[in-house]
Design a protein around this motif. Structure first.
Motif, PDB file in Angstrom:
ATOM      1  N   ARG A  37      18.822  22.822 -21.879  1.00  0.00           N
ATOM      2  CA  ARG A  37      19.399  23.849 -21.010  1.00  0.00           C
ATOM      3  C   ARG A  37      20.881  23.953 -21.331  1.00  0.00           C
ATOM      4  O   ARG A  37      21.517  22.981 -21.720  1.00  0.00           O
ATOM      5  CB  ARG A  37      19.195  23.475 -19.550  1.00  0.00           C
ATOM      6  N   TYR A  38      21.432  25.131 -21.137  1.00  0.00           N
ATOM      7  CA  TYR A  38      22.822  25.381 -21.484  1.00  0.00           C
ATOM      8  C   TYR A  38      23.556  26.040 -20.329  1.00  0.00           C
ATOM      9  O   TYR A  38      22.944  26.628 -19.444  1.00  0.00           O
ATOM     10  CB  TYR A  38      22.909  26.292 -22.719  1.00  0.00           C
ATOM     11  N   TYR A  39      24.860  25.911 -20.350  1.00  0.00           N
ATOM     12  CA  TYR A  39      25.700  26.630 -19.395  1.00  0.00           C
ATOM     13  C   TYR A  39      26.908  27.173 -20.139  1.00  0.00           C
ATOM     14  O   TYR A  39      27.307  26.671 -21.185  1.00  0.00           O
ATOM     15  CB  TYR A  39      26.133  25.730 -18.231  1.00  0.00           C
ATOM     16  N   PHE A  40      27.477  28.236 -19.605  1.00  0.00           N
ATOM     17  CA  PHE A  40      28.646  28.854 -20.205  1.00  0.00           C
ATOM     18  C   PHE A  40      29.891  28.192 -19.646  1.00  0.00           C
ATOM     19  O   PHE A  40      30.104  28.160 -18.441  1.00  0.00           O
ATOM     20  CB  PHE A  40      28.668  30.358 -19.917  1.00  0.00           C
ATOM     21  N   ASP A  41      30.713  27.656 -20.508  1.00  0.00           N
ATOM     22  CA  ASP A  41      31.965  27.006 -20.111  1.00  0.00           C
ATOM     23  C   ASP A  41      33.070  28.058 -20.107  1.00  0.00           C
ATOM     24  O   ASP A  41      33.489  28.557 -21.154  1.00  0.00           O
ATOM     25  CB  ASP A  41      32.299  25.873 -21.081  1.00  0.00           C
ATOM     26  N   ASP A  42      33.537  28.394 -18.907  1.00  0.00           N
ATOM     27  CA  ASP A  42      34.570  29.427 -18.769  1.00  0.00           C
ATOM     28  C   ASP A  42      35.905  29.010 -19.383  1.00  0.00           C
ATOM     29  O   ASP A  42      36.685  29.867 -19.792  1.00  0.00           O
ATOM     30  CB  ASP A  42      34.805  29.760 -17.293  1.00  0.00           C
ATOM     31  N   LEU A  43      36.164  27.727 -19.443  1.00  0.00           N
ATOM     32  CA  LEU A  43      37.464  27.269 -19.934  1.00  0.00           C
ATOM     33  C   LEU A  43      37.670  27.550 -21.419  1.00  0.00           C
ATOM     34  O   LEU A  43      38.733  28.007 -21.834  1.00  0.00           O
ATOM     35  CB  LEU A  43      37.650  25.779 -19.653  1.00  0.00           C
ATOM     36  N   ASP A  44      36.640  27.267 -22.211  1.00  0.00           N
ATOM     37  CA  ASP A  44      36.813  27.488 -23.651  1.00  0.00           C
ATOM     38  C   ASP A  44      35.884  28.566 -24.215  1.00  0.00           C
ATOM     39  O   ASP A  44      35.909  28.842 -25.407  1.00  0.00           O
ATOM     40  CB  ASP A  44      36.654  26.183 -24.429  1.00  0.00           C
ATOM     41  N   GLY A  45      35.069  29.189 -23.352  1.00  0.00           N
ATOM     42  CA  GLY A  45      34.230  30.299 -23.783  1.00  0.00           C
ATOM     43  C   GLY A  45      33.071  29.898 -24.673  1.00  0.00           C
ATOM     44  O   GLY A  45      32.628  30.696 -25.499  1.00  0.00           O
ATOM     45  N   THR A  46      32.560  28.687 -24.522  1.00  0.00           N
ATOM     46  CA  THR A  46      31.443  28.242 -25.349  1.00  0.00           C
ATOM     47  C   THR A  46      30.219  27.958 -24.492  1.00  0.00           C
ATOM     48  O   THR A  46      30.307  27.803 -23.278  1.00  0.00           O
ATOM     49  CB  THR A  46      31.798  26.943 -26.105  1.00  0.00           C
TER      50      THR A  46
END
Length: 53
Positions: free
Chosen positions: A3-12
């Motif tokens: 499962r994945y999540y979007f990291d707002d801090l670095d956009g990955t």
């Protein structure tokens, strides 16, 4: 299946560590159980104190 999540801090997109999630969930459950036990002890001693007055 990872499962994945979007990291707002670095956009990955970062993978979720499911083992870490399980450890956190277990730790949370243990803390809740300890808090409940402490609350029950508080109520017990409070009632004992009121009976002695």
């Amino acid at each position: 299946m990872p499962r994945y999540y979007f990291d707002d801090l670095d956009g990955t997109l970062d993978e979720i560590d499911t083992e870490e999630e399980l450890r956190e969930e277990k730790a949370r459950a243990e803390v809740e159980a300890e808090n409940y036990e402490a609350w029950e002890e508080f109520i017990y001693y409070h009632e004992e104190y009121r009976r002695r007055e």
